[in-house]
Design an enzyme around this catalytic site. Sequence first.
Site, short mmCIF file in Angstrom:
data_model
loop_
_atom_site.label_atom_id
_atom_site.label_comp_id
_atom_site.label_asym_id
_atom_site.label_seq_id
_atom_site.Cartn_x
_atom_site.Cartn_y
_atom_site.Cartn_z
NE ARG A 229 -5.50 10.73 2.24
CZ ARG A 229 -5.26 10.82 3.55
NH1 ARG A 229 -5.78 11.79 4.27
NH2 ARG A 229 -4.47 9.93 4.13
CG HIS A 230 -3.05 4.82 -0.62
ND1 HIS A 230 -2.95 4.22 0.62
CD2 HIS A 230 -2.92 3.83 -1.54
CE1 HIS A 230 -2.77 2.91 0.45
NE2 HIS A 230 -2.75 2.65 -0.83
N PRO A 231 -5.73 5.72 1.40
CG PRO A 231 -6.71 3.65 1.79
CD PRO A 231 -6.26 4.55 0.68
CB SER A 232 -2.74 3.40 4.76
OG SER A 232 -2.57 2.56 3.64
CG PHE A 236 -0.33 6.83 -3.02
CD1 PHE A 236 0.81 6.04 -3.04
CD2 PHE A 236 -1.41 6.45 -3.79
CE1 PHE A 236 0.87 4.88 -3.82
CE2 PHE A 236 -1.37 5.31 -4.57
CZ PHE A 236 -0.21 4.51 -4.59
#
Length: 416
Positions: A229-232, A236
């Site tokens: 997943r996207h960190p921020s 996503f």
Amino acid sequence: MTLLALPLDGIRVIDFSRVLAGPLCSALLGDLGAEVIKIEPPGGDDYRAIGPFSGGESGLFSAMNRNKQSVVIDLKRDEGRALAQALCAQADVVVENFRPGVAERLGIDYAQLAAHNPALVYASVSGFGQTGPESHRPAYDIILQAMCGLMDATGLPDGAPTLVGDSVSDVVSGIFASWGVLAALLARERTGKGTHVDVAMFDATLSLTAAQVARYATTGIAPQRVGNRHPSSAPFGAYRAKDGYFVVAVLNNRLFERFAHALGQPALVDDARFANDAARCENEAVLRACIEAWSGIRSIDEVNTLLSEAGIPVAPIQNIRDALESEQARERGLLVETSSSGGGTMRLPRQPVQFSAWPATRTTRAPRLGEHTLAVLQRQLGVDATHIDALCAAGVLGVDKTVSMPNETIQEMNDA
């Protein structure tokens, strides 16, 4: 105005590099039309012996040494060094990836070569560069991935640090080296002077992790592993369907609203936990459960169809075979079928940039060991065949005995 057959037509490269990063740099230059003369030791580039093999040829060596000519010279012998220096005196570019200090001992470092050829562009690719306390350390891709934070940022939050699934430190170093050479050649057109291009895999790998570097430079906090997943941002990342996984990329509120309606869950838009990207990221686990309740009863194909129709960035997770055999890859010509040295055919990767001024760049097979020793030394330096035979007998040079026409691959390149 002179019409060039390819962007680097007329540029001559002497390539002393081996294995991956340096050879990829010179291969990319060869793709664009440069004449690349690969200087190999009598035993050849180590990559010639690394599988997988097809028809007795290493696929890795073939890919990283396309569009090149092979000249075998023993640089540990005075006669060999003299011939190599003479070739470099007529070159535009030299590429090497020895450990710092080795090229100097062999008499082919930038200072010695530039003294006779001030216009020379000389690219050194090494683990840690020509300066710094680590500069003399040997380096492999796994070492750089470990030292540059890439492994630490890859993998599940509660799992072990994980290697990225290819030799990305080597590859990005080769790409940056070719970029540096091109910049130096452009500057040379204006100044008439060459330069030393110093590429450290350490530097290049940190530059590859551009988002991580930016986050750390802004916050002073090292990013943590977050898995698929996207960190921020959220949603996503990778999510589960009935028969596997897919990815989505939802980066703003407008797209999230469209996504929620596609899931048949419009109430998500008004849920305070998902009010903005920061809130969605904080509550990613809850949001993931909502998404997978919908996707878990549907196939990947169905998920991709429904979300694509809604305008959501979505994709199945493909393997390399799926990607390279896709209609998109075929249309873009990312693999090129070319002749092999054994007389059959093989597929080689094509460099990925397309130019409107040229219908295609060049992709020809890698050379046999010593295939062009005779042709190059005769053509470039005027060394006669008798002298070459004597140097071969003394172990200074190596010639591929199967070559009946030394100019075979050179002609293939000219015709490409």
